[in-house]
Motif scaffolding. Structure first.
Motif, PDB file in Angstrom:
ATOM      1  N   SER A  46     -28.157 -60.057   5.159  1.00  0.00           N
ATOM      2  CA  SER A  46     -28.991 -60.073   3.915  1.00  0.00           C
ATOM      3  C   SER A  46     -28.980 -58.645   3.501  1.00  0.00           C
ATOM      4  O   SER A  46     -29.013 -58.227   2.211  1.00  0.00           O
ATOM      5  N   ALA A  47     -29.029 -57.671   4.148  1.00  0.00           N
ATOM      6  CA  ALA A  47     -29.413 -56.312   3.790  1.00  0.00           C
ATOM      7  C   ALA A  47     -28.249 -55.879   3.030  1.00  0.00           C
ATOM      8  O   ALA A  47     -28.584 -54.808   2.340  1.00  0.00           O
ATOM      9  N   GLU A  48     -27.086 -56.263   2.963  1.00  0.00           N
ATOM     10  CA  GLU A  48     -25.915 -55.886   2.205  1.00  0.00           C
ATOM     11  C   GLU A  48     -26.230 -56.107   0.631  1.00  0.00           C
ATOM     12  O   GLU A  48     -25.548 -55.568  -0.265  1.00  0.00           O
ATOM     13  N   LEU A  49     -27.374 -56.961   0.405  1.00  0.00           N
ATOM     14  CA  LEU A  49     -27.645 -57.202  -0.894  1.00  0.00           C
ATOM     15  C   LEU A  49     -28.198 -55.637  -1.639  1.00  0.00           C
ATOM     16  O   LEU A  49     -28.031 -55.715  -2.673  1.00  0.00           O
ATOM     17  N   ALA A  50     -28.673 -54.827  -0.734  1.00  0.00           N
ATOM     18  CA  ALA A  50     -29.017 -53.671  -1.325  1.00  0.00           C
ATOM     19  C   ALA A  50     -27.821 -52.926  -2.223  1.00  0.00           C
ATOM     20  O   ALA A  50     -28.254 -51.941  -2.872  1.00  0.00           O
ATOM     21  N   THR A  51     -26.731 -53.185  -1.827  1.00  0.00           N
ATOM     22  CA  THR A  51     -25.515 -52.478  -2.783  1.00  0.00           C
ATOM     23  C   THR A  51     -25.599 -53.007  -4.007  1.00  0.00           C
ATOM     24  O   THR A  51     -25.013 -52.273  -4.781  1.00  0.00           O
ATOM     25  N   GLY A  69     -34.790 -59.580  -3.016  1.00  0.00           N
ATOM     26  CA  GLY A  69     -33.798 -58.927  -3.637  1.00  0.00           C
ATOM     27  C   GLY A  69     -34.054 -59.344  -5.282  1.00  0.00           C
ATOM     28  O   GLY A  69     -34.111 -60.373  -5.742  1.00  0.00           O
ATOM     29  N   TYR A  70     -34.047 -58.151  -5.886  1.00  0.00           N
ATOM     30  CA  TYR A  70     -34.182 -58.289  -7.481  1.00  0.00           C
ATOM     31  C   TYR A  70     -32.795 -57.732  -8.002  1.00  0.00           C
ATOM     32  O   TYR A  70     -32.555 -56.630  -7.783  1.00  0.00           O
ATOM     33  N   CYS A  71     -32.238 -58.565  -8.551  1.00  0.00           N
ATOM     34  CA  CYS A  71     -30.770 -58.181  -9.228  1.00  0.00           C
ATOM     35  C   CYS A  71     -31.005 -58.279 -10.565  1.00  0.00           C
ATOM     36  O   CYS A  71     -31.278 -59.252 -11.425  1.00  0.00           O
TER      37      CYS A  71
END
Length: 164
Positions: A46-51, A69-71
């Motif tokens: 899930s932390a890959e969302l930071a990319t 996560g805010y995209c």
């Protein structure tokens, strides 16, 4: 909220905690996904969302109690979202910290960012199996827009909220 929760930006050293939290938060649904091991493996990243998104951390007592996560608009996202919409992704709360308003707090933090980005809407996708999260989103003004493909056999839909 009793004031002991602080929101902050994700840091690289949060990665392991965020990944473990996502798996723990979804564990209660493990029997509903047709391939829980595959789902859990995805959640463990899930932390890959930071990319591609801003991850917001809810911290209390020096530990991570939740994250989301805010995209933002025009950031890469699933094809069932309008690419111009900001979206809320992977809202998770530590099972031991549920019922304290963290999910709402994290969702509202995403709405603040959407307004910062001058968006008039914000979207998310969730499932009817999320018997706490879905009603919370609906109380916050999110409305069903359309069904999307299931994830490991679990139905999901896109919900959209107009921002004032």
């Amino acid at each position: 909220m009793d004031g002991t929760v602080a929101l902050r930006a994700f840091r690289a050293d949060d990665e392991g905690q965020v990944d473990r939290l996502a798996v723990a938060a979804f564990q209660q649904y493990s029997g509903l996904f047709s391939d829980w091991p595959a789902m859990a493996a995805g959640l463990a990243c899930s932390a890959e969302l930071a990319t591609k998104a801003e991850i917001i951390i809810a911290e209390t007592g020096g530990r991570i109690a939740g994250s989301v996560g805010y995209c933002g608009p025009d950031r890469p996202k699933a094809v069932y979202f309008d690419q111009a919409w900001p979206i809320i992704r992977m809202l998770v709360v530590d099972p031991a910290m549920r019922g304290k308003g963290l999910g709402r707090l994290l969702s509202e933090a995403c709405m603040v960012k959407a307004r910062r980005d001058r968006s008039t809407v914000i979207a998310l996708h969730t499932s009817p199996i999320m018997t706490v999260a879905l009603p919370m989103y609906q109380r916050m003004g999110f409305e069903w827009l359309r069904d999307v493909p299931p994830i490991h056999g679990v139905p999901y839909a896109v919900y959209l909220k107009q921002l004032a």
